[in-house]
Design a protein around this motif. Sequence first.
Motif, short mmCIF file in Angstrom:
data_model
loop_
_atom_site.label_atom_id
_atom_site.label_comp_id
_atom_site.label_asym_id
_atom_site.label_seq_id
_atom_site.Cartn_x
_atom_site.Cartn_y
_atom_site.Cartn_z
N ILE A 1 0.62 -0.96 -0.08
CA ILE A 1 0.60 -0.12 -0.22
C ILE A 1 1.13 1.86 -0.06
O ILE A 1 0.48 2.25 -0.56
CB ILE A 1 -0.71 -0.10 1.28
N LYS A 2 1.78 1.04 0.87
CA LYS A 2 2.88 2.47 1.17
C LYS A 2 3.24 2.36 -0.69
O LYS A 2 4.08 3.47 -1.07
CB LYS A 2 4.51 1.97 2.07
N LYS A 3 3.86 1.16 -1.38
CA LYS A 3 4.60 1.66 -2.61
C LYS A 3 3.69 2.61 -3.35
O LYS A 3 3.94 2.55 -4.40
CB LYS A 3 4.64 0.94 -2.79
N ALA A 4 2.59 1.30 -3.12
CA ALA A 4 1.23 2.51 -4.44
C ALA A 4 0.48 3.66 -4.13
O ALA A 4 1.38 4.09 -5.06
CB ALA A 4 0.44 1.65 -4.27
N ASN A 5 1.18 3.87 -3.14
CA ASN A 5 1.25 5.61 -2.68
C ASN A 5 1.82 6.38 -2.64
O ASN A 5 1.74 7.86 -3.97
CB ASN A 5 0.75 5.54 -0.86
N GLU B 1 1.78 9.67 -5.53
CA GLU B 1 2.17 10.93 -5.30
C GLU B 1 3.62 11.17 -6.56
O GLU B 1 3.31 12.54 -6.52
CB GLU B 1 2.91 11.33 -4.23
N ASN B 2 4.67 10.69 -6.67
CA ASN B 2 5.46 10.79 -7.57
C ASN B 2 5.24 10.56 -9.17
O ASN B 2 5.48 11.05 -10.36
CB ASN B 2 6.72 9.66 -7.27
N SER B 3 3.47 10.18 -9.83
CA SER B 3 3.41 10.33 -10.53
C SER B 3 3.82 9.05 -11.50
O SER B 3 4.83 9.19 -12.69
CB SER B 3 2.88 11.11 -12.00
N ALA B 4 4.45 8.20 -10.89
CA ALA B 4 5.41 7.40 -11.32
C ALA B 4 4.56 6.20 -13.06
O ALA B 4 3.47 6.50 -12.93
CB ALA B 4 5.19 5.99 -10.86
N GLU B 5 5.71 6.18 -13.22
CA GLU B 5 5.01 5.21 -14.94
C GLU B 5 4.23 3.88 -14.98
O GLU B 5 2.85 3.23 -15.13
CB GLU B 5 5.78 4.73 -16.00
N ASP B 6 4.56 3.12 -13.30
CA ASP B 6 4.18 1.67 -12.84
C ASP B 6 2.84 1.72 -11.80
O ASP B 6 2.58 0.66 -11.12
CB ASP B 6 5.09 0.66 -12.81
N LYS B 7 1.84 3.29 -11.91
CA LYS B 7 1.67 3.44 -10.59
C LYS B 7 0.23 2.25 -10.58
O LYS B 7 -0.62 2.40 -9.83
CB LYS B 7 1.06 4.88 -10.61
N LYS C 1 -9.22 -0.31 -0.58
CA LYS C 1 -9.13 -0.31 -2.45
C LYS C 1 -9.86 1.32 -3.28
O LYS C 1 -9.47 1.42 -3.94
CB LYS C 1 -9.61 -1.40 -3.01
N SER C 2 -11.47 1.78 -2.11
CA SER C 2 -11.19 2.95 -3.01
C SER C 2 -10.68 3.79 -2.59
O SER C 2 -10.55 4.47 -3.75
CB SER C 2 -12.80 3.01 -1.97
N ALA C 3 -10.13 3.66 -1.48
CA ALA C 3 -9.08 5.28 -1.27
C ALA C 3 -8.17 5.26 -2.30
O ALA C 3 -7.14 6.09 -3.56
CB ALA C 3 -8.08 5.22 -0.09
N LEU C 4 -7.59 3.99 -2.33
CA LEU C 4 -6.07 3.80 -3.96
C LEU C 4 -7.00 4.16 -5.00
O LEU C 4 -6.43 4.50 -5.80
CB LEU C 4 -5.91 1.91 -3.68
N ASP C 5 -8.18 3.52 -4.91
CA ASP C 5 -8.58 3.84 -6.56
C ASP C 5 -9.01 5.05 -6.47
O ASP C 5 -9.24 5.58 -7.99
CB ASP C 5 -10.09 2.81 -7.01
N LYS C 6 -9.09 5.98 -6.16
CA LYS C 6 -9.63 7.50 -5.46
C LYS C 6 -8.23 8.59 -6.47
O LYS C 6 -8.29 9.03 -7.58
CB LYS C 6 -10.45 7.78 -4.44
N LYS C 7 -7.14 7.79 -6.06
CA LYS C 7 -5.83 8.53 -6.31
C LYS C 7 -5.49 8.23 -7.56
O LYS C 7 -5.34 9.28 -8.16
CB LYS C 7 -4.98 8.01 -4.81
N LEU C 8 -6.25 6.86 -8.03
CA LEU C 8 -5.01 6.54 -9.19
C LEU C 8 -6.28 7.59 -10.17
O LEU C 8 -5.37 7.72 -11.01
CB LEU C 8 -5.26 5.16 -9.57
N ALA C 9 -7.40 7.84 -9.92
CA ALA C 9 -8.26 8.14 -10.57
C ALA C 9 -8.40 9.64 -10.80
O ALA C 9 -8.36 11.06 -11.96
CB ALA C 9 -9.45 8.03 -10.01
N ALA C 10 -7.55 10.39 -9.69
CA ALA C 10 -7.15 11.69 -9.61
C ALA C 10 -6.58 11.88 -10.23
O ALA C 10 -5.71 13.34 -11.21
CB ALA C 10 -7.40 12.32 -8.02
N GLY C 11 -5.11 11.53 -10.54
CA GLY C 11 -3.85 11.86 -10.38
C GLY C 11 -3.94 10.75 -12.56
O GLY C 11 -2.87 11.92 -13.00
N ALA C 12 -5.29 10.27 -12.76
CA ALA C 12 -5.03 10.11 -14.19
C ALA C 12 -5.52 11.17 -15.07
O ALA C 12 -5.48 12.19 -14.93
CB ALA C 12 -5.70 8.42 -14.86
#
Length: 86
Positions: free
Chosen positions: A32-36, A40-46, A75-86
């Motif tokens: 979870i920390k790696k995903a966050n 945050e860093n907008s990595a290519e493999d996010k 899972k919802s929090a991760l999806d939300k962050k992913l959608a916001a960054g995409a």
Amino acid sequence: MPNIKSSKKRVKVTTVKSAQNKTVRTDLRTEIKKANIALENSAEDKTNAVRVAIKKIDKAVAKGILHKNTAARKKSALDKKLAAGA
């Protein structure tokens, strides 16, 4: 230390199971920390990092380490962050 044979066995089994659960829980937190960090860093493999974290969350629920609502929230929090960054 208990005197009854079944109680002694329970103590042993509990310590082994606790150790197993702890390894799963720490691996889960690490993913979870790696995903966050990837988000945050907008990595290519996010997206891949989020996918791996969600898989770990689902495995923890299957093993009874996490409650299903807790897993859904994470899972919802991760999806939300992913959608916001995409």
